[in-house]
Scaffold this active site. Structure first.
Site, short mmCIF file in Angstrom:
data_model
loop_
_atom_site.label_atom_id
_atom_site.label_comp_id
_atom_site.label_asym_id
_atom_site.label_seq_id
_atom_site.Cartn_x
_atom_site.Cartn_y
_atom_site.Cartn_z
N GLY A 34 -11.59 17.60 -4.30
CA GLY A 34 -12.66 16.65 -4.62
C GLY A 34 -13.89 16.89 -3.79
N TYR A 51 -3.61 2.02 -11.15
CA TYR A 51 -4.18 2.59 -9.93
C TYR A 51 -3.39 2.15 -8.69
CZ TYR A 51 -7.78 3.55 -6.36
OH TYR A 51 -8.47 4.00 -5.26
N ALA A 52 -3.08 0.86 -8.60
CA ALA A 52 -2.33 0.35 -7.45
C ALA A 52 -0.94 0.99 -7.38
CB ALA A 52 -2.22 -1.17 -7.53
N LYS A 93 -1.20 4.63 -6.26
CA LYS A 93 -1.49 4.75 -4.83
C LYS A 93 -0.30 4.30 -3.98
CE LYS A 93 -5.62 6.54 -4.74
NZ LYS A 93 -5.79 7.94 -4.29
#
Length: 256
Positions: free
Chosen positions: A15, A163-164, A167
């Site tokens: 990234g 997303y949670a 992660k």
């Protein structure tokens, strides 16, 4: 020495075309990296970052290759280029992650399977591919550092179930790898709060105000503050720190 690190490590940052990845690469170059292997899904942004870093650090060896780290073939091509160009990798920073959806929040019952899978791929597959590519060399040399990116919402967040959960997977993976790669390779994670990047710059002001209200100091983090946590994990001072997740969130505590 367990967890030792070369004084002039060869560093990989994914990234690297974005504000976060570029800031991390710059910070680790300032800390004494002798080589950088950089990748990003955007060839244009990656080229700009490589040019900036090359101008700032004359003589620093830089290998850059555009790639999608969720894809085994492109991640493999990048890893091969990094190893050939630098002769090995001592530090791996898995910065890539985020949301695939156009909107910030999608209730679980409205979420498509495509979004769910894409979010998990984006946040976990790069870690999987590049750890498998670079960790064997670290183990062979008896030294290495891996830093992953979690988030303070890994314990769950309304409208961000994908997303949670992804992660939370990164957090769990970090602990598992710390156990598997000990004692010579340390594996840790940074859990940022809301950070000033291109994503938050496009966020409605009212939403940004709501999100920063939970922080003790009522502001977003700057990319450089996240980079300092990464630099700590890759430093000699952190040689006995592994399996940890440090929140850089202004006091917001990540928890399950």
């Amino acid at each position: 020495m367990s967890g030792k690190l070369l004084t002039t490590p060869r560093v990989t940052v994914t990234g690297a075309g974005g504000p976060m990845g570029l800031t991390i690469a710059r910070r680790l170059a300032q800390a004494g990296a002798c080589g950088l292997a950089l990748t990003d899904i955007s060839g244009t942004r990656l080229g700009e970052s490589a040019a900036l870093l090359g101008a700032e650090f004359p003589g620093l060896e830089i290998v850059s290759l555009r790639g999608d780290m969720t894809r085994a073939d492109e991640a493999g091509a990048f890893a091969s280029a990094a190893l050939a160009g630098l002769g090995g990798i001592d530090v791996l920073v898995n910065t890539v992650g985020g949301l695939r959806a156009k909107q910030l929040y999608t209730p679980m019952l409205e979420m498509t399977e495509e979004q769910w899978r894409a979010t998990f791929d984006l946040n976990l597959m790069g870690c999987f591919h590049l750890t498998r590519a670079f960790a064997p060399g670290m183990l062979e040399r008896g030294a290495g550092r891996i830093v992953n990116f979690a988030t303070i919402v890994f314990g769950g967040e309304y409208g961000q179930a994908d997303y949670a959960a992804a992660k939370a997977g990164v957090a769990s993976l970090t602990r598992s790898l710390a156990a598997e790669l000990a004692p010579h390779v340390t594996v840790n994670a940074v859990a940022p709060g809301l950070t000033r990047t291109s994503v938050t710059q496009n966020m409605p002001e009212a939403e940004a105000v709501r999100l920063v209200a939970g922080a003790f100091n009522r502001r977003m983090a700057e990319p450089g503050e996240i980079a300092e946590a990464v630099a700590f994990f890759t430093s000699e001072s952190a040689r006995f720190v592994t399996g940890e997740i440090i929140a850089v969130s202004g006091g917001i505590h990540p928890h399950l």
